[in-house]
Scaffold this motif. Structure first.
Motif, PDB file in Angstrom:
ATOM      1  N   ASP A 179      38.970  38.665  27.680  1.00 14.99           N
ATOM      2  CA  ASP A 179      37.348  38.968  28.097  1.00 14.99           C
ATOM      3  C   ASP A 179      36.908  37.542  28.524  1.00 14.99           C
ATOM      4  N   LEU A 180      37.759  36.713  28.381  1.00 10.22           N
ATOM      5  CA  LEU A 180      36.934  35.410  29.013  1.00 10.22           C
ATOM      6  C   LEU A 180      37.641  34.960  30.320  1.00 10.22           C
ATOM      7  N   SER A 181      38.542  35.568  30.630  1.00 11.57           N
ATOM      8  CA  SER A 181      39.483  35.248  31.789  1.00 11.57           C
ATOM      9  C   SER A 181      38.722  35.149  33.042  1.00 11.57           C
ATOM     10  N   ARG A 182      37.973  36.122  33.436  1.00 14.26           N
ATOM     11  CA  ARG A 182      37.049  36.108  34.440  1.00 14.26           C
ATOM     12  C   ARG A 182      36.118  34.839  34.862  1.00 14.26           C
ATOM     13  N   TYR A 183      35.922  34.189  33.836  1.00 16.50           N
ATOM     14  CA  TYR A 183      34.825  33.136  33.702  1.00 16.50           C
ATOM     15  C   TYR A 183      35.763  31.766  34.002  1.00 16.50           C
ATOM     16  N   VAL A 184      37.025  31.675  34.093  1.00 17.13           N
ATOM     17  CA  VAL A 184      37.798  30.318  34.106  1.00 17.13           C
ATOM     18  C   VAL A 184      38.632  30.468  35.670  1.00 17.13           C
ATOM     19  N   VAL A 185      38.200  29.338  36.286  1.00 11.89           N
ATOM     20  CA  VAL A 185      38.760  29.308  37.436  1.00 11.89           C
ATOM     21  C   VAL A 185      39.361  27.657  37.952  1.00 11.89           C
ATOM     22  N   GLU A 186      40.242  27.707  38.888  1.00 12.14           N
ATOM     23  CA  GLU A 186      40.871  26.495  38.948  1.00 12.14           C
ATOM     24  C   GLU A 186      39.923  25.376  39.475  1.00 12.14           C
ATOM     25  N   LYS A 187      39.971  24.293  38.929  1.00 10.35           N
ATOM     26  CA  LYS A 187      38.925  22.976  39.205  1.00 10.35           C
ATOM     27  C   LYS A 187      37.651  23.434  38.472  1.00 10.35           C
ATOM     28  N   GLY A 188      37.575  24.497  37.768  1.00 12.61           N
ATOM     29  CA  GLY A 188      36.282  24.769  37.393  1.00 12.61           C
ATOM     30  C   GLY A 188      36.026  24.032  35.838  1.00 12.61           C
ATOM     31  N   SER A 189      34.988  24.186  35.089  1.00  6.73           N
ATOM     32  CA  SER A 189      35.103  23.322  33.778  1.00  6.73           C
ATOM     33  C   SER A 189      35.055  24.433  32.531  1.00  6.73           C
ATOM     34  N   ILE A 190      35.653  24.030  31.446  1.00 10.26           N
ATOM     35  CA  ILE A 190      35.867  24.622  30.405  1.00 10.26           C
ATOM     36  C   ILE A 190      35.700  23.498  29.250  1.00 10.26           C
ATOM     37  N   THR A 191      35.295  24.203  28.035  1.00  9.43           N
ATOM     38  CA  THR A 191      34.857  23.265  26.867  1.00  9.43           C
ATOM     39  C   THR A 191      36.059  23.831  25.796  1.00  9.43           C
ATOM     40  N   VAL A 192      36.893  22.721  25.432  1.00 10.42           N
ATOM     41  CA  VAL A 192      37.996  23.025  24.450  1.00 10.42           C
ATOM     42  C   VAL A 192      37.720  22.039  23.111  1.00 10.42           C
ATOM     43  N   ASP A 193      37.400  22.813  22.315  1.00 11.08           N
ATOM     44  CA  ASP A 193      37.178  21.910  20.852  1.00 11.08           C
ATOM     45  C   ASP A 193      35.944  21.088  21.188  1.00 11.08           C
ATOM     46  N   GLY A 194      35.168  21.364  22.136  1.00 13.01           N
ATOM     47  CA  GLY A 194      33.898  20.530  22.287  1.00 13.01           C
ATOM     48  C   GLY A 194      34.022  19.273  23.194  1.00 13.01           C
ATOM     49  N   VAL A 195      35.282  19.434  24.016  1.00 15.46           N
ATOM     50  CA  VAL A 195      35.712  18.327  25.114  1.00 15.46           C
ATOM     51  C   VAL A 195      35.342  19.094  26.381  1.00 15.46           C
ATOM     52  N   SER A 196      34.665  18.663  27.152  1.00 13.60           N
ATOM     53  CA  SER A 196      34.587  19.147  28.717  1.00 13.60           C
ATOM     54  C   SER A 196      35.711  18.675  29.298  1.00 13.60           C
ATOM     55  N   LEU A 197      36.357  19.659  30.026  1.00 13.47           N
ATOM     56  CA  LEU A 197      37.701  19.383  30.788  1.00 13.47           C
ATOM     57  C   LEU A 197      37.401  20.404  31.961  1.00 13.47           C
ATOM     58  N   THR A 198      38.386  19.619  33.110  1.00 13.65           N
ATOM     59  CA  THR A 198      38.647  20.695  34.175  1.00 13.65           C
ATOM     60  C   THR A 198      39.758  21.414  34.065  1.00 13.65           C
ATOM     61  N   VAL A 199      39.854  22.679  34.828  1.00 16.20           N
ATOM     62  CA  VAL A 199      41.060  23.519  34.713  1.00 16.20           C
ATOM     63  C   VAL A 199      41.837  23.028  35.733  1.00 16.20           C
ATOM     64  N   VAL A 200      43.092  23.031  35.391  1.00 21.16           N
ATOM     65  CA  VAL A 200      44.152  22.549  36.274  1.00 21.16           C
ATOM     66  C   VAL A 200      44.537  24.178  36.784  1.00 21.16           C
ATOM     67  N   GLU A 201      45.213  24.927  36.008  1.00 21.78           N
ATOM     68  CA  GLU A 201      45.785  26.297  36.431  1.00 21.78           C
ATOM     69  C   GLU A 201      44.957  27.362  35.573  1.00 21.78           C
ATOM     70  N   ALA A 202      44.625  28.354  36.382  1.00 23.57           N
ATOM     71  CA  ALA A 202      44.099  29.382  35.781  1.00 23.57           C
ATOM     72  C   ALA A 202      44.483  30.958  35.969  1.00 23.57           C
TER      73      ALA A 202
END
Length: 202
Positions: A127-150
């Motif tokens: 249910d979260l897959s559609r919000y995650v894109v390559e070079k987009g932002s995601i927070t993992v355990d509170g850490v702001s990160l850039t998605v490499v591969e989606a």
């Protein structure tokens, strides 16, 4: 609002099970240096309210909804946690806009170390897959990160030495759960486009 730039690697010093809730005592001298009752502090990306503080520690009550939606229920005494105070208006936005409202949890699938960074693969709820894109932002355990591969069921992130050294992502292993918060702007766009489509059908 937070930025996903972790300020301090804290530690759980006490956990009290209250039946349908839990009370956590956490050590974080930096994030508590200007703390007040009622302030917010993000713990592994989850926005919690300070109910008591002193001697470099603070207490927060965690309700059943939060325990169900996040990985905080797995914390025990001695667990290391990522801590961040809310951003101050007028300050620099170092990461991206983070609410501290966890959308779901993923699991670390694997780690691929290299000379200067490490690629980490994380499972992604459908249910979260559609919000995650390559070079987009995601927070993992509170850490702001850039998605490499989606992909449909996972994503990868590249961690620099600073992130590995100063956050829990440096010590998490395959099989460990992590809190995920997707970019809130993507959710707003989806909602607005959906409303627009409904209006056009009328």
């Amino acid at each position: 609002m937070f930025t996903g730039i972790v300020e301090e690697l804290g530690e759980v010093t006490a956990v009290e099970n209250l039946g349908d809730a839990s009370r956590f005592r956490l050590r974080g001298p930096l994030v508590t240096e200007d703390a007040k009752h009622g302030d917010s502090i993000a713990v592994n990306g989850v926005c919690l309210t300070v109910v008591d503080f002193g001697d470099g520690e603070f207490t927060a009550d965690v309700m059943a909804e939060t325990l169900t939606r996040s990985s905080l229920g797995a914390l025990t005494v001695g667990s290391r946690v990522n801590l961040e105070r809310p951003m101050a208006l007028g300050g620099r936005l170092g990461g991206h806009l983070v609410q501290g409202h966890v959308d779901g949890t993923g699991t670390i699938i694997g780690r691929e170390p290299s000379e200067h960074w490490e690629i980490v693969k994380v499972s992604l709820p459908a249910d979260l897959s559609r919000y995650v894109v390559e070079k987009g932002s995601i927070t993992v355990d509170g850490v702001s990160l850039t998605v490499v591969e989606a992909a449909d069921d996972y994503f990868t992130i590249s961690l620099i030495p600073t992130t590995l050294a100063l956050t829990t992502l440096g010590i998490k292993q395959a099989g460990d759960p992590v809190n995920l918060e997707v970019d809130v702007l993507a959710k707003y766009v989806e909602r607005l486009l959906g409303a627009e489509q409904k209006e056009s059908i009328k």
